[in-house]
Design a protein around this motif. Structure first.
Motif, short mmCIF file in Angstrom:
data_model
loop_
_atom_site.label_atom_id
_atom_site.label_comp_id
_atom_site.label_asym_id
_atom_site.label_seq_id
_atom_site.Cartn_x
_atom_site.Cartn_y
_atom_site.Cartn_z
N ASP A 15 -78.32 10.67 -32.25
CA ASP A 15 -77.43 10.98 -33.18
C ASP A 15 -77.07 12.49 -33.18
N SER A 17 -75.84 13.51 -31.03
CA SER A 17 -75.31 14.45 -29.45
C SER A 17 -74.46 14.28 -28.88
N GLY A 18 -73.26 14.87 -29.39
CA GLY A 18 -71.61 14.49 -29.15
C GLY A 18 -71.20 13.27 -28.70
N LYS A 19 -71.37 12.57 -29.10
CA LYS A 19 -70.97 10.77 -27.94
C LYS A 19 -69.27 10.58 -28.55
N SER A 20 -68.90 11.06 -30.07
CA SER A 20 -67.68 10.03 -30.56
C SER A 20 -66.57 11.68 -29.62
N THR A 21 -67.09 12.88 -30.19
CA THR A 21 -66.48 13.29 -29.11
C THR A 21 -66.09 13.92 -28.10
N ASP A 98 -68.47 3.89 -27.86
CA ASP A 98 -69.02 5.32 -28.66
C ASP A 98 -70.27 3.77 -29.43
N ARG A 151 -72.65 17.79 -41.02
CA ARG A 151 -71.73 16.59 -40.63
C ARG A 151 -71.92 15.48 -41.98
N ARG A 191 -74.44 21.43 -24.14
CA ARG A 191 -73.65 22.63 -23.30
C ARG A 191 -72.03 22.88 -24.26
N PRO A 193 -68.74 21.72 -25.64
CA PRO A 193 -67.47 20.60 -24.60
C PRO A 193 -66.98 20.43 -23.64
P1 ADP Z 1 -72.01 11.99 -32.29
O1 ADP Z 1 -71.30 10.71 -31.70
O2 ADP Z 1 -72.89 11.55 -30.79
O3 ADP Z 1 -73.16 11.73 -33.75
P2 ADP Z 1 -70.37 13.43 -32.75
O4 ADP Z 1 -69.75 13.86 -31.61
O5 ADP Z 1 -69.62 13.45 -34.40
O6 ADP Z 1 -71.99 13.67 -31.83
O7 ADP Z 1 -71.13 15.22 -32.76
C1 ADP Z 1 -71.57 16.35 -34.22
C2 ADP Z 1 -70.99 17.02 -34.57
O8 ADP Z 1 -71.59 18.02 -33.47
C3 ADP Z 1 -69.49 17.43 -34.82
O9 ADP Z 1 -69.81 18.12 -36.38
C4 ADP Z 1 -69.01 17.85 -34.39
O10 ADP Z 1 -68.26 18.33 -33.89
C5 ADP Z 1 -70.10 18.62 -33.19
N1 ADP Z 1 -69.87 18.86 -31.83
C6 ADP Z 1 -69.94 17.59 -30.99
N2 ADP Z 1 -69.95 18.01 -29.40
C7 ADP Z 1 -70.96 20.05 -29.76
C8 ADP Z 1 -70.75 20.94 -28.89
N3 ADP Z 1 -71.03 20.70 -26.91
N4 ADP Z 1 -71.39 21.90 -29.42
C9 ADP Z 1 -71.60 22.30 -30.43
N5 ADP Z 1 -70.93 21.02 -31.18
C10 ADP Z 1 -70.75 20.19 -30.89
#
Ligand code: ADP
Ligand code: TYD
Length: 209
Positions: A15, A17-21, A98, A151, A191, A193
């Motif tokens: 959870d 880890s940045g998957k949806s981004t 995702d 979040r 790292r 994004p």
């Molecule tokens: P997941 O889908 O894996 O739960 P998200 O993409 O929603 O992860 O990212 C979780 C939070 O971290 C969000 O607020 C997002 O904006 C932030 N985030 C995503 N990627 C990075 C990154 N590489 N460095 C710092 N913050 C990040």
């Protein structure tokens, strides 16, 4: 529009880890390549599966046993597969999801008792498909937990299991990457994004062409 075979790509990881981004960034890059990806997620990705999602991600952490969760996640996945994934692949579109079955293997199969056999049996009967490529976002659970909880979405049932649980998940995803190296790639997700996205694009290009 380039009409070739659709690729099935999953993003996995703990959870926050940045998957949806990264799923969004990969979809945006594929569009620049003239492709028309479907961006989707689990649990969910189809109307019925989204209803099952609410039962799973909201409420008390002890609400469901791991065995009941396996059945609910698989029911949602079957609906997602029938209504969204298969029709898109059949139309030649790429599918980026995702989370997919690896999340059940690790969250339900390897953290609260050894239920991997049950997960694999039910997967073989009800789902029986693997992604062409699985990108596992690898990150220190403490960093990810801080990102995820910052979040606070109201969908935090699994985050509420705490840091020890996230550490087990982290190890589980790493083990999975070595178990299935033909399909899985471990991506350093600590790292910035853009750097992560560049790495993901390189993996997609190398593995899927
Ligand atoms: P997941 O889908 O894996 O739960 P998200 O993409 O929603 O992860 O990212 C979780 C939070 O971290 C969000 O607020 C997002 O904006 C932030 N985030 C995503 N990627 C990075 C990154 N590489 N460095 C710092 N913050 C990040
Ligand atoms: P998700 O919305 O991807 O959460 P996050 O953005 O925090 O990563 O997924 C919801 C939760 O469901 C997440 O904590 C992981 C869990 N999950 C399982 O336990 N098993 C599964 O098979 C899937 C798909 C998700």
């Amino acid at each position: 529009m380039v009409q070739t075979k659709g690729h099935f790509i999953s993003l996995e990881g703990i959870d926050g880890s940045g998957k949806s981004t990264q799923a969004k960034a990969l979809a945006a890059w594929l569009r620049t390549q003239g492709r028309d990806p479907v961006l989707t997620r689990e649990p969910g990705g189809a109307p019925g599966a989204e209803e099952i999602r609410r039962l799973l991600v909201e409420g008390d952490p002890e609400r469901w046993s791991p065995e009941t969760e396996i059945l609910l996640f698989t029911a949602a996945r079957r609906d997602h597969l029938e209504r969204t994934i298969r029709p898109a692949l059949a139309a030649g579109r790429d599918v980026i999801t995702d989370r997919f079955a690896d999340s059940t293997r690790i969250y339900q199969g390897a953290t609260r008792g050894d239920l991997r056999g049950m997960v694999d049996d039910i997967h073989a009967r009800a789902i029986a498909i693997e992604p062409d490529l699985t990108l596992i976002l690898d990150i220190d659970p403490e960093i990810a937990l801080a990102r995820g909880l910052a979040r606070r979405s109201g969908e935090d049932r699994f985050e509420d299991f705490g840091l020890a649980f996230q550490k087990k998940l982290h190890q589980g995803f790493r083990a999975l990457a070595s178990e299935a190296p033909g399909r899985c790639v471990l991506i350093d997700a600590s790292r910035a994004p853009d750097e992560i996205t560049a790495d993901i694009i390189a993996s997609v290009t190398n593995r899927l062409g």
